[in-house]
Write a protein that holds these residues in place. Structure first.
Motif, PDB file in Angstrom:
ATOM      1  N   ARG A   1       0.704  -1.146  -0.157  1.00 25.87           N
ATOM      2  CA  ARG A   1       0.055  -0.054  -0.002  1.00 25.87           C
ATOM      3  C   ARG A   1       1.006   1.401   0.111  1.00 25.87           C
ATOM      4  O   ARG A   1       0.716   2.192  -0.647  1.00 25.87           O
ATOM      5  CB  ARG A   1      -1.004  -0.125   1.182  1.00 25.87           C
ATOM      6  CG  ARG A   1      -1.910  -0.918   0.960  1.00 25.87           C
ATOM      7  CD  ARG A   1      -2.833  -1.016   2.164  1.00 25.87           C
ATOM      8  NE  ARG A   1      -3.625   0.206   2.644  1.00 25.87           N
ATOM      9  CZ  ARG A   1      -4.272   0.473   3.521  1.00 25.87           C
ATOM     10  NH1 ARG A   1      -4.188  -0.213   4.675  1.00 25.87           N
ATOM     11  NH2 ARG A   1      -4.994   1.897   3.695  1.00 25.87           N
ATOM     12  N   VAL A   2       1.756   1.282   1.039  1.00 27.75           N
ATOM     13  CA  VAL A   2       2.758   2.524   0.802  1.00 27.75           C
ATOM     14  C   VAL A   2       3.708   2.573  -0.345  1.00 27.75           C
ATOM     15  O   VAL A   2       3.557   3.865  -1.110  1.00 27.75           O
ATOM     16  CB  VAL A   2       3.715   2.169   1.980  1.00 27.75           C
ATOM     17  CG1 VAL A   2       4.897   3.258   1.798  1.00 27.75           C
ATOM     18  CG2 VAL A   2       3.061   2.252   3.316  1.00 27.75           C
ATOM     19  N   VAL A   3       4.040   1.645  -0.870  1.00 26.37           N
ATOM     20  CA  VAL A   3       4.773   1.881  -2.458  1.00 26.37           C
ATOM     21  C   VAL A   3       3.642   2.167  -3.404  1.00 26.37           C
ATOM     22  O   VAL A   3       4.097   2.945  -4.277  1.00 26.37           O
ATOM     23  CB  VAL A   3       5.205   0.395  -2.642  1.00 26.37           C
ATOM     24  CG1 VAL A   3       5.874   0.331  -4.124  1.00 26.37           C
ATOM     25  CG2 VAL A   3       6.639   0.121  -1.571  1.00 26.37           C
ATOM     26  N   GLY A   4       2.476   1.604  -3.448  1.00 26.90           N
ATOM     27  CA  GLY A   4       1.716   1.995  -4.341  1.00 26.90           C
ATOM     28  C   GLY A   4       1.064   3.441  -4.298  1.00 26.90           C
ATOM     29  O   GLY A   4       0.694   4.130  -4.926  1.00 26.90           O
ATOM     30  N   LEU A   5       1.148   4.112  -2.993  1.00 31.14           N
ATOM     31  CA  LEU A   5       0.965   5.586  -2.875  1.00 31.14           C
ATOM     32  C   LEU A   5       1.847   6.534  -3.566  1.00 31.14           C
ATOM     33  O   LEU A   5       1.592   7.726  -4.062  1.00 31.14           O
ATOM     34  CB  LEU A   5       0.755   6.029  -1.392  1.00 31.14           C
ATOM     35  CG  LEU A   5      -0.625   5.195  -0.668  1.00 31.14           C
ATOM     36  CD1 LEU A   5      -0.358   5.431   0.694  1.00 31.14           C
ATOM     37  CD2 LEU A   5      -1.810   5.716  -1.558  1.00 31.14           C
ATOM     38  N   ARG A   6       3.170   6.260  -3.879  1.00 31.41           N
ATOM     39  CA  ARG A   6       4.130   6.651  -4.446  1.00 31.41           C
ATOM     40  C   ARG A   6       4.359   8.155  -4.129  1.00 31.41           C
ATOM     41  O   ARG A   6       4.611   9.090  -4.802  1.00 31.41           O
ATOM     42  CB  ARG A   6       3.971   6.599  -6.036  1.00 31.41           C
ATOM     43  CG  ARG A   6       3.754   5.298  -6.506  1.00 31.41           C
ATOM     44  CD  ARG A   6       3.701   4.915  -8.053  1.00 31.41           C
ATOM     45  NE  ARG A   6       4.792   5.345  -8.575  1.00 31.41           N
ATOM     46  CZ  ARG A   6       5.970   4.627  -8.712  1.00 31.41           C
ATOM     47  NH1 ARG A   6       5.923   3.677  -8.116  1.00 31.41           N
ATOM     48  NH2 ARG A   6       7.029   5.067  -9.454  1.00 31.41           N
ATOM     49  N   ARG A   7       4.177   8.200  -2.886  1.00 30.80           N
ATOM     50  CA  ARG A   7       4.539   9.503  -2.425  1.00 30.80           C
ATOM     51  C   ARG A   7       6.133   9.746  -2.183  1.00 30.80           C
ATOM     52  O   ARG A   7       7.091   9.007  -1.888  1.00 30.80           O
ATOM     53  CB  ARG A   7       3.810   9.936  -0.968  1.00 30.80           C
ATOM     54  CG  ARG A   7       2.408   9.793  -1.018  1.00 30.80           C
ATOM     55  CD  ARG A   7       1.932  10.663  -1.767  1.00 30.80           C
ATOM     56  NE  ARG A   7       0.455  11.130  -1.629  1.00 30.80           N
ATOM     57  CZ  ARG A   7      -0.486  10.413  -2.101  1.00 30.80           C
ATOM     58  NH1 ARG A   7      -0.192   9.264  -3.007  1.00 30.80           N
ATOM     59  NH2 ARG A   7      -1.800  10.538  -2.018  1.00 30.80           N
ATOM     60  N   GLN A   8       6.713  10.971  -2.077  1.00 26.52           N
ATOM     61  CA  GLN A   8       8.353  11.221  -2.125  1.00 26.52           C
ATOM     62  C   GLN A   8       8.793  11.175  -0.544  1.00 26.52           C
ATOM     63  O   GLN A   8       9.753  10.702  -0.513  1.00 26.52           O
ATOM     64  CB  GLN A   8       8.342  12.397  -2.681  1.00 26.52           C
ATOM     65  CG  GLN A   8       8.504  12.451  -4.217  1.00 26.52           C
ATOM     66  CD  GLN A   8       9.423  11.501  -4.580  1.00 26.52           C
ATOM     67  OE1 GLN A   8       9.242  10.719  -4.958  1.00 26.52           O
ATOM     68  NE2 GLN A   8      10.699  11.866  -4.731  1.00 26.52           N
TER      69      GLN A   8
END
Length: 112
Positions: free
Chosen positions: A33-40
């Motif tokens: 989920r964290v990787v999928g959100l792709r926030r910097q």
């Protein structure tokens, strides 16, 4: 328990309780989920972590490494010396920025 919150540029994980072998079953889903959100920027709030072992450290390391490969950064806030020591022993402290200015809100004592 791990809660995820997002803003346009940041993902924040608020972790409470133990971050250890007993909790490892939830790590792959949270990481995806964290990787999928792709926030910097990934902020990991450790204010309410009661215990972290090497399995929990490996989870945090994998999150930081994924972000780093995408050009992002991972910040640890509310981390106590014991948790920092575990990450240092794992040779991974340099993967994280440490928010030393953050001050955790005290948790009220439990009744009973």
């Amino acid at each position: 328990m791990i809660e995820i919150a997002t803003s346009p540029a940041t993902t924040t994980l608020a972790i409470s309780g133990d971050l250890d072998l007993a909790e490892r079953d939830q790590f792959p889903e949270i990481a995806a989920r964290v990787v999928g959100l792709r926030r910097q920027l990934l902020v990991i709030d450790m204010c309410r972590v009661t215990f972290m072992d090497s399995t929990g450290a490996a989870f945090l390391i994998s999150l930081a490494d994924s972000g780093r490969r995408r050009g992002g950064a991972t910040v640890l806030r509310g981390c106590d010396d014991r948790d920092l020591f575990v990450l240092e022993v794992c040779g991974a402290l340099e993967l994280f920025r440490i928010d030393s200015d953050h001050h955790c809100t005290p948790t009220p004592p439990r009744a009973g």
